[in-house]
Scaffold this motif. Structure first.
Motif, mmCIF file in Angstrom:
data_model
loop_
_atom_site.group_PDB
_atom_site.id
_atom_site.type_symbol
_atom_site.label_atom_id
_atom_site.label_comp_id
_atom_site.label_asym_id
_atom_site.label_seq_id
_atom_site.Cartn_x
_atom_site.Cartn_y
_atom_site.Cartn_z
ATOM 1 N N LEU A 152 0.812 -1.215 0.000
ATOM 2 C CA LEU A 152 0.000 0.000 0.000
ATOM 3 C C LEU A 152 0.848 1.269 0.000
ATOM 4 O O LEU A 152 0.323 2.362 -0.144
ATOM 5 C CB LEU A 152 -0.952 0.010 1.199
ATOM 6 N N PHE A 153 2.177 1.130 0.167
ATOM 7 C CA PHE A 153 3.034 2.314 0.170
ATOM 8 C C PHE A 153 2.887 3.092 -1.136
ATOM 9 O O PHE A 153 3.041 4.293 -1.181
ATOM 10 C CB PHE A 153 4.506 1.931 0.376
ATOM 11 N N GLY A 154 2.643 2.389 -2.227
ATOM 12 C CA GLY A 154 2.500 3.061 -3.517
ATOM 13 C C GLY A 154 1.119 3.652 -3.724
ATOM 14 O O GLY A 154 0.871 4.276 -4.747
ATOM 15 N N GLY A 155 0.210 3.467 -2.784
ATOM 16 C CA GLY A 155 -1.123 4.054 -2.900
ATOM 17 C C GLY A 155 -2.028 3.264 -3.815
ATOM 18 O O GLY A 155 -1.666 2.203 -4.321
ATOM 19 N N LEU A 156 -3.249 3.801 -3.962
ATOM 20 C CA LEU A 156 -4.212 3.170 -4.862
ATOM 21 C C LEU A 156 -4.029 3.810 -6.232
ATOM 22 O O LEU A 156 -4.349 4.977 -6.427
ATOM 23 C CB LEU A 156 -5.632 3.401 -4.346
ATOM 24 N N ASP A 157 -3.470 3.044 -7.148
ATOM 25 C CA ASP A 157 -3.068 3.651 -8.417
ATOM 26 C C ASP A 157 -4.253 4.270 -9.142
ATOM 27 O O ASP A 157 -5.318 3.676 -9.268
ATOM 28 C CB ASP A 157 -2.400 2.608 -9.315
ATOM 29 N N MET A 158 -3.977 5.492 -9.648
ATOM 30 C CA MET A 158 -4.985 6.279 -10.346
ATOM 31 C C MET A 158 -5.598 5.528 -11.521
ATOM 32 O O MET A 158 -6.810 5.480 -11.688
ATOM 33 C CB MET A 158 -4.226 7.507 -10.833
ATOM 34 N N VAL A 159 -4.747 4.916 -12.338
ATOM 35 C CA VAL A 159 -5.240 4.247 -13.539
ATOM 36 C C VAL A 159 -6.117 3.055 -13.162
ATOM 37 O O VAL A 159 -7.177 2.822 -13.749
ATOM 38 C CB VAL A 159 -4.060 3.808 -14.435
ATOM 39 N N ALA A 160 -5.692 2.305 -12.140
ATOM 40 C CA ALA A 160 -6.478 1.153 -11.711
ATOM 41 C C ALA A 160 -7.842 1.604 -11.198
ATOM 42 O O ALA A 160 -8.864 0.980 -11.492
ATOM 43 C CB ALA A 160 -5.718 0.382 -10.626
ATOM 44 N N VAL A 161 -7.867 2.694 -10.435
ATOM 45 C CA VAL A 161 -9.139 3.193 -9.909
ATOM 46 C C VAL A 161 -10.046 3.633 -11.061
ATOM 47 O O VAL A 161 -11.227 3.286 -11.109
ATOM 48 C CB VAL A 161 -8.903 4.363 -8.914
ATOM 49 N N ILE A 162 -9.490 4.361 -12.007
ATOM 50 C CA ILE A 162 -10.299 4.848 -13.137
ATOM 51 C C ILE A 162 -10.889 3.679 -13.907
ATOM 52 O O ILE A 162 -12.080 3.631 -14.214
ATOM 53 C CB ILE A 162 -9.452 5.692 -14.099
ATOM 54 N N MET A 163 -10.038 2.693 -14.231
ATOM 55 C CA MET A 163 -10.529 1.599 -15.072
ATOM 56 C C MET A 163 -11.488 0.709 -14.302
ATOM 57 O O MET A 163 -12.410 0.150 -14.891
ATOM 58 C CB MET A 163 -9.365 0.810 -15.633
ATOM 59 N N GLY A 164 -11.293 0.598 -13.003
ATOM 60 C CA GLY A 164 -12.245 -0.167 -12.196
ATOM 61 C C GLY A 164 -13.595 0.531 -12.167
ATOM 62 O O GLY A 164 -14.630 -0.086 -12.410
ATOM 63 N N MET A 165 -13.564 1.829 -11.885
ATOM 64 C CA MET A 165 -14.807 2.575 -11.715
ATOM 65 C C MET A 165 -15.552 2.738 -13.037
ATOM 66 O O MET A 165 -16.778 2.840 -13.053
ATOM 67 C CB MET A 165 -14.496 3.969 -11.137
ATOM 68 N N PHE A 166 -14.839 2.832 -14.129
ATOM 69 C CA PHE A 166 -15.521 2.966 -15.415
ATOM 70 C C PHE A 166 -15.641 1.623 -16.126
ATOM 71 O O PHE A 166 -16.727 1.151 -16.401
ATOM 72 C CB PHE A 166 -14.804 3.994 -16.304
ATOM 73 N N GLY A 167 -14.512 1.001 -16.416
ATOM 74 C CA GLY A 167 -14.521 -0.210 -17.218
ATOM 75 C C GLY A 167 -15.259 -1.361 -16.565
ATOM 76 O O GLY A 167 -16.226 -1.901 -17.109
ATOM 77 N N LEU A 168 -14.810 -1.713 -15.354
ATOM 78 C CA LEU A 168 -15.417 -2.864 -14.695
ATOM 79 C C LEU A 168 -16.896 -2.620 -14.407
ATOM 80 O O LEU A 168 -17.734 -3.496 -14.618
ATOM 81 C CB LEU A 168 -14.664 -3.165 -13.390
ATOM 82 N N VAL A 169 -17.207 -1.404 -13.918
ATOM 83 C CA VAL A 169 -18.594 -1.095 -13.591
ATOM 84 C C VAL A 169 -19.459 -1.196 -14.851
ATOM 85 O O VAL A 169 -20.542 -1.778 -14.841
ATOM 86 C CB VAL A 169 -18.696 0.313 -12.956
ATOM 87 N N GLU A 170 -18.941 -0.663 -15.957
ATOM 88 C CA GLU A 170 -19.710 -0.706 -17.195
ATOM 89 C C GLU A 170 -19.949 -2.153 -17.637
ATOM 90 O O GLU A 170 -21.042 -2.513 -18.083
ATOM 91 C CB GLU A 170 -18.953 0.069 -18.297
ATOM 92 N N MET A 171 -18.932 -2.992 -17.481
ATOM 93 C CA MET A 171 -19.098 -4.384 -17.900
ATOM 94 C C MET A 171 -20.102 -5.115 -16.999
ATOM 95 O O MET A 171 -20.892 -5.922 -17.460
ATOM 96 C CB MET A 171 -17.745 -5.111 -17.871
ATOM 97 N N MET A 172 -20.059 -4.781 -15.695
ATOM 98 C CA MET A 172 -21.039 -5.407 -14.791
ATOM 99 C C MET A 172 -22.443 -4.935 -15.138
ATOM 100 O O MET A 172 -23.388 -5.724 -15.117
ATOM 101 C CB MET A 172 -20.695 -5.080 -13.334
#
Lengths: 336, 502
Positions: free
Chosen positions: B199-219
């Motif tokens: 977690l030292f590197g934080g929650l990566d911006m790109v992963a959050v974006i693609m999760g919130m848009f891509g994954l949500v859209e696919m679900m």
């Protein structure tokens, strides 16, 4: 200074080969080497725990390119960036890796020496065996070219008379530049804020824009702006003068009581790596360091080639840890 | 004319077969990584960086610049088609672009994005050519307090322009800012890491974006009853914008180009910020603001022009000052250093040949890009015809690879999945995810700007309102906020309180 006159010697062919190296690393594993279990049996990953394009990354890439061009190892070296968490993440990955020599670390010593002293890290200094020390970069103290202070003494006198009026930009947290600045400010009993930025680029930008009054950074990062007439070097923060500004005295010459801190880049492997593998890596990289290509790279980037063997690097690290611990204790910081 | 002569010499350099090949390779690669979610110009450039060691500097610069501006063309493609932003700078394009695709106007959206990108890209090269030194010196006047006010203004704009509940949008902004604080901060202090090194590197911006848009859209797609419904065929004329759509795009493209170029000059995540500044501007200027969020072509044309112009503008500090303001331009600087050139404040005077060849190559590259991208519109739209059972796994695979590729980290893949699950729940309860994602993107830089500002002033918060440029930004924000609130209040008083808000 006109570097474009250097005749472009690279051929399209070498580009194609290099492209293939990047694209198809697996295809380069020769069945022979893999079968014998000799080192290296597959491409060697050089983990740089910093963002691509920085001075550590570029030095790693220059060395890897020379090792690959001159076939100093039977397998190519590939630079992989694993930035984040003040370089703890990439360093930790190597420290806790397999230790078979196919994953090695190239970094300045900050994450190895400083970080385990100030916070919880997934490794200790002892988790690593240094392969060799490569380059050192001295720090310089600059002001803008149009600033009224012509010398370090003038600046310090002004800072003493005007508390908080001189703000010194520091290019990154918990690095050697910060310790040396704190050391200096404490020794001179100045009330001078040190403004820590997240990296060198933003610190230089802030100083160019006049948002801070002074800046301490590596000669590498400062060189284009000193040559371009934007910055004036007031002092070398190393024990000797800088090639970049031979007229500027060192802090020691001026009688300031401060220790020298150099940005020091080394190769590391996990402590459990076999001595034979360390020797293979050491020998290949040492030859690459001694080429005229690497000397030219270092000179252009105002870095000093500072070879130390693995055991010597180890000894230097030990004394660096002891020194840093002393400073932290003097500053009243919590030391682990 | 001095400039024309230099430019002619630049074209002579850029038009050599080898340099044309490098420009083409760059724009093709840039388009590809722009289209692929997660893998952006940063990844492509860092993979190729070693190649520039010893390369003639003009080739290195042409190649890297082309990847960078080429990626801004491709970023909108997946935003429009499947609601997965190809780059952070195309998050806003999802809002109306994907709605257009759902209405059968994907072709028009893609075409307008490509044309807008071309116009903006070309205009920004003109700006780079004519205005480099004076504008660069102006950009330096922006220090940490100014960036902070600018980003704060961006977040407030985001809340005010959201179509749903303002309170919910504000909550999402705060949650996004909170997510941005996880990990090692800029002073090297770990927060909310619970002792877990990953977690030292934080929650990566790109992963959050693609999760919130891509994954949500696919679900959502899986949850929709019509997931297996046959896709209607797309006729050729549906690929092109109608006359009305074309007319409505002209203004947003022109304004987006200017806005994007100017914002591109500043440090920070300005390419992304320029897109929602443009979106907010177009929504404010539109006579039909209610169309936004429901498939307004202005909401695609403006931001897609802005991000290209901003990418062009971002070259200016690099060539005029020798200072890269972003990760991408830092890599271009790295490529030049490995090629043996050290750009400084006098780069244009010291290396006129290199500068003008690069400028000429950017004109050529933009033409290549529009020729490359327009025919691709048909190809991409036909992808929508793929049955969901093929399309959904493909998009999921792209998201997973993309999240891994940013930091070569498997942990980021878990972040992606977590963000997808949280995002799905939030969207089910009517929370808009765009403010959250954008707050996550800006949060890190905002905190740094806030921290450095306060150290500059020795802790005095007045620094945000006493410096001239910062004060101007703050005043404009305050005026807009008051105006929006009173307008909303008046509208509510006029309307009889019959229907409670949903």
């Amino acid at each position: 200074m006109d570097l474009r006159n250097r005749s472009p010697r690279r051929r399209a062919l070498s580009l194609a080969i290099a492209a293939a190296t990047v694209a198809l690393p697996g295809s380069l594993v020769t069945p022979n080497a893999a079968a014998q279990g000799a080192f290296p049996a597959k491409p060697i990953e050089v983990i740089v725990p910093w963002a691509p394009g920085g001075s550590t990354d570029l030095a790693a890439r220059a060395l890897a390119a020379i090792v690959n061009d001159k076939k100093l190892l039977p397998q190519p070296m590939q630079v992989v960036n694993k930035p984040g968490g003040s370089a703890i993440i990439g360093s930790g990955e190597v420290a806790n890796g397999s230790g078979d020599g196919h994953q090695i670390l190239y970094t300045g010593t900050e994450p190895i020496v400083i970080q385990p002293l100030v916070k919880e890290t997934p490794y200790k200094v002892e988790s690593f065996t240094p392969v060799l020390q490569v380059v050192q970069t001295p720090l310089a103290f600059v002001v803008n070219a149009d600033a009224p202070w012509k010398s370090m003494q003038e600046l310090v006198a002004y800072a003493r008379a005007n508390p908080k009026k001189i703000r010194i930009a520091n290019p990154g947290p918990q690095g050697w530049s910060e310790w040396q600045l704190r050391d200096l400010v404490r020794a001179e009993k100045l009330d001078t804020p040190i403004i820590t930025f997240e990296a060198g680029g933003p610190a230089i930008t802030a100083q160019l824009g006049g948002h801070t009054e002074a800046l301490a950074a590596t000669a590498t990062a400062l060189a284009p702006h000193v040559r371009g007439g934007k910055f004036r070097v007031l002092a070398s923060m190393a024990d000797d003068r800088l090639a970049l500004a031979p007229g500027a005295p060192t802090l020691k010459e001026l009688g300031f009581k401060t220790r020298e801190f150099m940005i020091t880049q080394c190769f590391f492997v996990p402590a459990k790596t076999s001595p034979a593998v360390v020797k293979t890596l050491h020998d290949a990289i040492k030859v690459a360091m001694e080429t005229s290509e690497f000397r030219e790279f270092a000179q252009k980037n105002n870095a000093r080639i500072a070879y130390l063997s693995g055991p010597d690097t180890s000894a230097a690290l030990k004394s660096s840890v002891a020194n840093t611990r002393d400073i932290l204790v003097e500053m009243g910081a919590k030391v682990r | 004319m001095d400039i024309l002569q230099s430019l002619a010499a630049g074209f002579a350099g850029a038009l050599t077969p080898v340099n044309l090949l490098f420009a083409f390779a760059g724009v093709a690669l840039g388009t590809a990584v722009g289209v692929l979610p997660g893998i952006g110009p940063l990844g492509a450039m860092s993979m190729l960086l070693s190649l520039t060691y010893g390369m003639p500097p003009d080739r290195a610069l042409i190649l890297f610049a082309a990847i960078y501006y080429g990626a801004q063309y491709g970023g909108s493609t997946t935003s429009i088609l499947v609601n997965v932003p190809g780059e952070t700078s195309s998050v806003i394009t999802c809002l109306d672009g994907h709605k257009m695709a759902q209405q059968g106007r994907a072709g028009a959206a893609l075409a307008v994005a490509a044309i807008g990108s071309f116009v903006a890209g070309t205009l920004s090269v003109v700006g780079l050519m004519l205005l480099a030194p004076p504008l660069a010196n102006f950009a330096l006047k922006f220090g940490p307090p100014e960036y902070f006010n600018l980003m704060l203004a961006g977040l407030l704009v985001l809340v005010f322009m959201s179509s749903g509940s303002k309170l919910k949008a504000l909550l999402m902004v705060l949650l996004g800012l909170a997510l941005a604080t996880v990990g090692t901060d800029y002073l090297g202090i770990a927060r909310y890491t619970f002792g877990i090194p990953k977690l030292f590197g934080g929650l990566d911006m790109v992963a959050v974006i693609m999760g919130m848009f891509g994954l949500v859209e696919m679900m959502n797609a899986l949850a929709r009853a019509d997931a297996t419904a046959p896709v209607k065929s797309v006729r050729m004329r549906e690929l092109l914008p109608t006359r009305d759509e074309a007319k409505r795009s002209v203004g947003p493209i022109a304004r987006g180009s200017v806005l994007g170029f100017l914002m591109g000059l500043l440090p920070g995540p300005v390419v992304t910020m320029s897109t929602f500044a443009s979106y907010a501007l177009e929504k404010r200027l539109s006579r039909h603001p209610e169309r936004f969020g429901r498939g307004a072509i202005e909401g695609v044309a403006g931001p897609e022009a802005a991000n290209n112009a901003a990418a062009g503008g971002a070259f200016l500090p690099l060539v005029a000052l020798g200072v890269p303001f972003s990760g991408s331009t830092a890599l271009i600087l790295g490529a030049l250093l490995l090629a043996g050139v050290t750009p400084g404040p006098n780069f244009i005077q010291e290396q006129p040949g290199l500068f003008w060849t690069a400028v000429a190559s950017m004109y050529i590259g933009n033409v290549m890009l529009v020729i490359l991208n327009l025919p691709l519109v048909g190809v991409f739209v036909s992808l929508l015809k793929a049955p969901p059972r093929l399309l959904i796994p493909l998009v999921l695979a792209l998201c997973l690879i993309g999240a891994y590729a940013v930091n070569n980290s498997l942990f980021d893949v878990w972040v992606l999945i977590g963000a997808g699950l949280v995002g799905y729940l939030l969207s089910r309860y009517g929370f808009d995810l765009a403010p959250l994602v954008i707050a996550r993107v800006l949060g890190t830089q905002m905190e740094i700007a806030f921290g450095t500002s306060l150290t500059l002033s020795s802790g005095d918060p007045m620094i945000f309102v006493t410096r001239p440029i910062a004060a101007t930004i703050a005043a404009v924000v305050l005026a807009v906020a008051i105006w929006s609130l009173t307008a909303a209040w008046r509208a509510r008083r006029r309307r009889p309180p019959a229907i409670p808000e949903p």
